[in-house]
Enzyme design. Sequence first.
Site: not given
Length: 330
Positions: A68, A71, A133, A158, A226, A296
């Site tokens: 995410g 987002w 990351h 998540r 998430y 997606r």
Amino acid sequence: ESQEQEDTSSIITALVSKLPTRQGWSQSYVLYNSYWINPLFVHGILHLHTTFKPRHDDIILASNPKCGTTWMKALAFTIINRSRYELGNNDHPLLSRHPQELVPFMETPTCHTNGDGLNYLEVLPSPRLLTTHMPLSLFPPQLSSSIAANGRVVYMCREPKDAFVSRWHFASKFRRCSGEHSTNDLESALDMFIQGFSPYGPFWDHCLEYWRQSISSPDKILFLKYEDIMSEPVKHIVRLATFLGVPFSVKEEEDGVPKEVVRLCSFESLSGMCVNQLGEFVRLQDKVIDKSDFFRKGVVGDWVNHMSEEMGRKIDRVMEEKLKGSGLVL
Ligand code: A3P
């Protein structure tokens, strides 16, 4: 100075070339500090170790890939800049730029020195909103000290089965580009994942590092899930704004501003914008990532449509074992 930069770069290249390599997820990855990372990004991380200059007001958005990030970028950007860019205005940057472009990644090659000898991250205005990351243990030491003093890190996590399925789709897209077949079917991807071999994996170690730090320094690291944001978006957006030092006022809450942020940054809203539907985002090696690849389905629990229950249990078992005693439940 540029000679110095070239020297550093060749030292890093030599170091990266000696790391253990493994092929999978339609790419090759190297094992650095117990994490499987795209060699280009390891190069980026090591580059940051020598060049990164932290600022006291930096905000770092961190995540495991496919958890995410896009987002979170949109949400944090909108919250931080809401007095400069009012919601509902038709010149809001999210309407003309992809969230991935609005908030840069720290360790990607585009953030390295460009032709002018300027480091891209150096020229961003304060407060910088940066994404990574990187696991916490790979943060440049100067950044870790800065975070210990003033830092704000937001980590997005998540449910692992959904993150796995999301990654598998993302990698399948690369597979089509490179004409690779049959390898990396869902079953073998699952085996890799539970061995800890996934991009920036092991997945669990990545989460655990941030989780533990968020427990010991809750004012420095905010740990978000998430699924929690999905189920109670306003509550978590309010929490996020407070953590970022820009809490919503009573008036803003009465006016429904948090709700507006949620709406603008929702999957439906972002995935429906032309700017996020058309064109390439980046080319890495021979792979093309399209802007639309970051959108997606955007739902919780989609794994059941792709994996058998038994496959799901394989991930549950390994996660349970690895997270045991940590207090973290995913
Ligand atoms: P799915 O593949 O399950 O749909 P990342 O941004 O870290 O690469 O993660 C990508 C995942 O987040 C994808 O999950 C994508 O669809 C989902 N996503 C992208 N934008 C989103 C949004 N605004 N709200 C919720 N999920 C979103």
